[in-house]
Design a protein around this motif. Structure first.
Motif, short mmCIF file in Angstrom:
data_model
loop_
_atom_site.label_atom_id
_atom_site.label_comp_id
_atom_site.label_asym_id
_atom_site.label_seq_id
_atom_site.Cartn_x
_atom_site.Cartn_y
_atom_site.Cartn_z
N SER A 43 -9.60 8.44 -3.71
CA SER A 43 -9.62 7.38 -4.72
C SER A 43 -8.73 6.23 -4.27
O SER A 43 -7.59 6.44 -3.86
N VAL A 44 -9.25 5.02 -4.37
CA VAL A 44 -8.51 3.82 -3.97
C VAL A 44 -8.45 2.87 -5.17
O VAL A 44 -9.49 2.49 -5.72
N GLY A 45 -7.24 2.51 -5.59
CA GLY A 45 -7.10 1.63 -6.73
C GLY A 45 -5.73 0.99 -6.79
O GLY A 45 -4.82 1.37 -6.03
N ASP A 46 -5.57 0.05 -7.70
CA ASP A 46 -4.32 -0.72 -7.77
C ASP A 46 -3.37 -0.22 -8.85
O ASP A 46 -2.21 -0.63 -8.89
N ARG A 47 -3.83 0.68 -9.73
CA ARG A 47 -2.96 1.18 -10.80
C ARG A 47 -2.84 2.70 -10.69
O ARG A 47 -3.83 3.42 -10.87
N MET B 29 0.84 -1.19 0.00
CA MET B 29 0.00 0.00 0.00
C MET B 29 0.88 1.25 0.00
O MET B 29 1.91 1.28 0.65
N LYS B 30 0.40 2.25 -0.75
CA LYS B 30 1.10 3.53 -0.75
C LYS B 30 0.07 4.65 -0.63
O LYS B 30 -0.84 4.75 -1.46
N ILE B 31 0.22 5.48 0.37
CA ILE B 31 -0.67 6.61 0.55
C ILE B 31 -0.07 7.81 -0.17
O ILE B 31 0.97 8.33 0.22
N HIS B 32 -0.71 8.24 -1.23
CA HIS B 32 -0.21 9.37 -2.00
C HIS B 32 -0.69 10.69 -1.39
O HIS B 32 0.06 11.66 -1.36
N ARG B 33 -1.93 10.73 -0.95
CA ARG B 33 -2.46 11.92 -0.30
C ARG B 33 -3.74 11.55 0.44
O ARG B 33 -4.57 10.81 -0.09
N LEU B 34 -3.88 12.07 1.66
CA LEU B 34 -5.12 11.92 2.41
C LEU B 34 -5.75 13.29 2.59
O LEU B 34 -5.12 14.20 3.15
N PRO B 35 -6.98 13.48 2.12
CA PRO B 35 -7.65 14.76 2.36
C PRO B 35 -7.84 14.99 3.85
O PRO B 35 -7.97 14.05 4.63
N SER B 36 -7.85 16.26 4.24
CA SER B 36 -8.08 16.57 5.66
C SER B 36 -9.49 16.19 6.09
O SER B 36 -9.72 15.85 7.25
N GLY C 183 -7.71 12.83 -2.82
CA GLY C 183 -6.71 11.99 -2.19
C GLY C 183 -6.57 10.70 -2.97
O GLY C 183 -7.38 10.39 -3.84
N ALA C 184 -5.52 9.93 -2.65
CA ALA C 184 -5.30 8.69 -3.39
C ALA C 184 -4.52 7.70 -2.53
O ALA C 184 -3.53 8.07 -1.90
N ILE C 185 -4.98 6.46 -2.55
CA ILE C 185 -4.27 5.36 -1.92
C ILE C 185 -4.11 4.24 -2.94
O ILE C 185 -5.09 3.78 -3.55
N GLU C 186 -2.87 3.81 -3.12
CA GLU C 186 -2.56 2.74 -4.06
C GLU C 186 -2.47 1.43 -3.29
O GLU C 186 -1.72 1.31 -2.32
N VAL C 187 -3.25 0.44 -3.72
CA VAL C 187 -3.27 -0.85 -3.04
C VAL C 187 -2.69 -1.93 -3.94
O VAL C 187 -2.66 -1.80 -5.17
N THR C 188 -2.24 -3.00 -3.32
CA THR C 188 -1.71 -4.14 -4.09
C THR C 188 -2.72 -5.27 -4.14
O THR C 188 -2.43 -6.33 -4.69
N GLY C 189 -3.90 -5.05 -3.59
CA GLY C 189 -4.94 -6.07 -3.57
C GLY C 189 -5.90 -5.82 -2.43
O GLY C 189 -5.79 -4.84 -1.69
N PHE D 290 -13.87 3.73 -5.13
CA PHE D 290 -13.14 2.48 -5.28
C PHE D 290 -13.06 2.05 -6.74
O PHE D 290 -14.06 2.05 -7.46
N ASP D 291 -11.87 1.67 -7.17
CA ASP D 291 -11.74 0.82 -8.35
C ASP D 291 -12.25 -0.56 -7.92
O ASP D 291 -12.38 -0.85 -6.73
N ILE D 292 -12.54 -1.43 -8.87
CA ILE D 292 -13.06 -2.75 -8.50
C ILE D 292 -12.03 -3.85 -8.75
O ILE D 292 -11.58 -4.52 -7.82
N ASP D 293 -11.66 -4.05 -10.00
CA ASP D 293 -10.85 -5.21 -10.37
C ASP D 293 -9.42 -5.09 -9.82
O ASP D 293 -8.74 -4.08 -10.02
N SER D 294 -9.01 -6.12 -9.11
CA SER D 294 -7.70 -6.21 -8.45
C SER D 294 -7.54 -5.19 -7.34
O SER D 294 -6.44 -4.98 -6.84
N THR D 295 -8.65 -4.57 -6.94
CA THR D 295 -8.68 -3.67 -5.79
C THR D 295 -9.60 -4.26 -4.72
O THR D 295 -9.18 -4.50 -3.59
#
Length: 218
Positions: free
Chosen positions: A179-183, A1-8, A197-203, A15-20
């Motif tokens: 936004s939460v997604g794998d890509r 997981m990588k947190i790119h930005r969290l809104p205050s 905001g954005a969080i990158e997930v690996t699954g 959510f993205d769906i596939d592979s997320t």
């Protein structure tokens, strides 16, 4: 997981769906292979040749665009002239998530927790029908009832339209959305540019962690 930005202040999670929201490499591959097999059959060409052409084109495109990812819908459009509308029709009939995916009790619990504090919505490059079938297969279709698919805005992520529509539908400003997604290139770079905001997930296991990660936000 990588947190790119969290809104205050977070009002909406997109959510993205596939592979997320699920992790299933077999089905993830099938989403691509089913379309390439179908095109190969329609054009009476060997599937391995079609697959290689697509991979080569995407690899070359990535080199020319700083390592970014070109989605399959846009690849089929640019390489073979397959319109987005045709891709939508194919995906509605070719995808069978119920044959690959199953109920995820941990995800259900996670989403139940998140929806107590946030508006939840999905944005996907698949049409609404197979996307909804996917959510049903993993057990959360009743928890995230609104899906913005490629057949809603008729553009493929990354594009601003589906993300801005997600904000509008949930009554949020872009800066109140996460936004939460794998890509990164597909699911996150554009939302970040919009002020989200954005969080990158690996699954999906990373998704399970969201309630704890977001517990300190308002």
């Amino acid at each position: 997981m990588k947190i790119h930005r969290l809104p205050s202040h977070i009002r909406t999670i997109i959510f993205d769906i596939d592979s997320t929201l699920y992790t299933n490499d077999t089905y993830a591959r099938e989403l691509i292979q089913a379309q390439l097999r179908h095109y190969a059959q329609l054009t009476n060409q060997p599937y391995p040749e079609i697959k290689q052409k697509v991979e080569n084109y995407q690899k070359e495109w990535s080199k020319q665009h700083g390592g970014k990812i070109l989605t399959l819908a846009n690849t089929m459009l640019q390489l073979f002239g397959i319109s987005i509308e045709t891709s939508i029709d194919w995906r509605r009939t070719l995808f069978t998530p119920e044959a690959f995916l199953s109920k995820d009790d941990c995800l259900i619990k996670t989403v139940q927790t998140l929806r107590k504090r946030y508006q939840l919505i999905c944005v996907t490059n698949n049409p609404v029908l197979p996307a909804t079938k996917t959510l049903k297969a993993i057990g959360i279709d009743h928890l995230i009832p609104t899906v913005i698919g490629i057949d809603v805005c008729h553009v493929s992520k990354p594009a601003p339209e589906p993300f801005l529509l997600a904000a509008e539908k949930t009554g949020a400003q872009p800066e109140e959305c996460l936004s939460v997604g794998d890509r990164y290139d597909v699911d996150l770079a554009l939302p970040l540019a919009l002020g989200m905001g954005a969080i990158e997930v690996t699954g999906v296991k990373d998704v399970y962690m969201l309630p704890d990660i977001l517990s300190g936000t308002r």
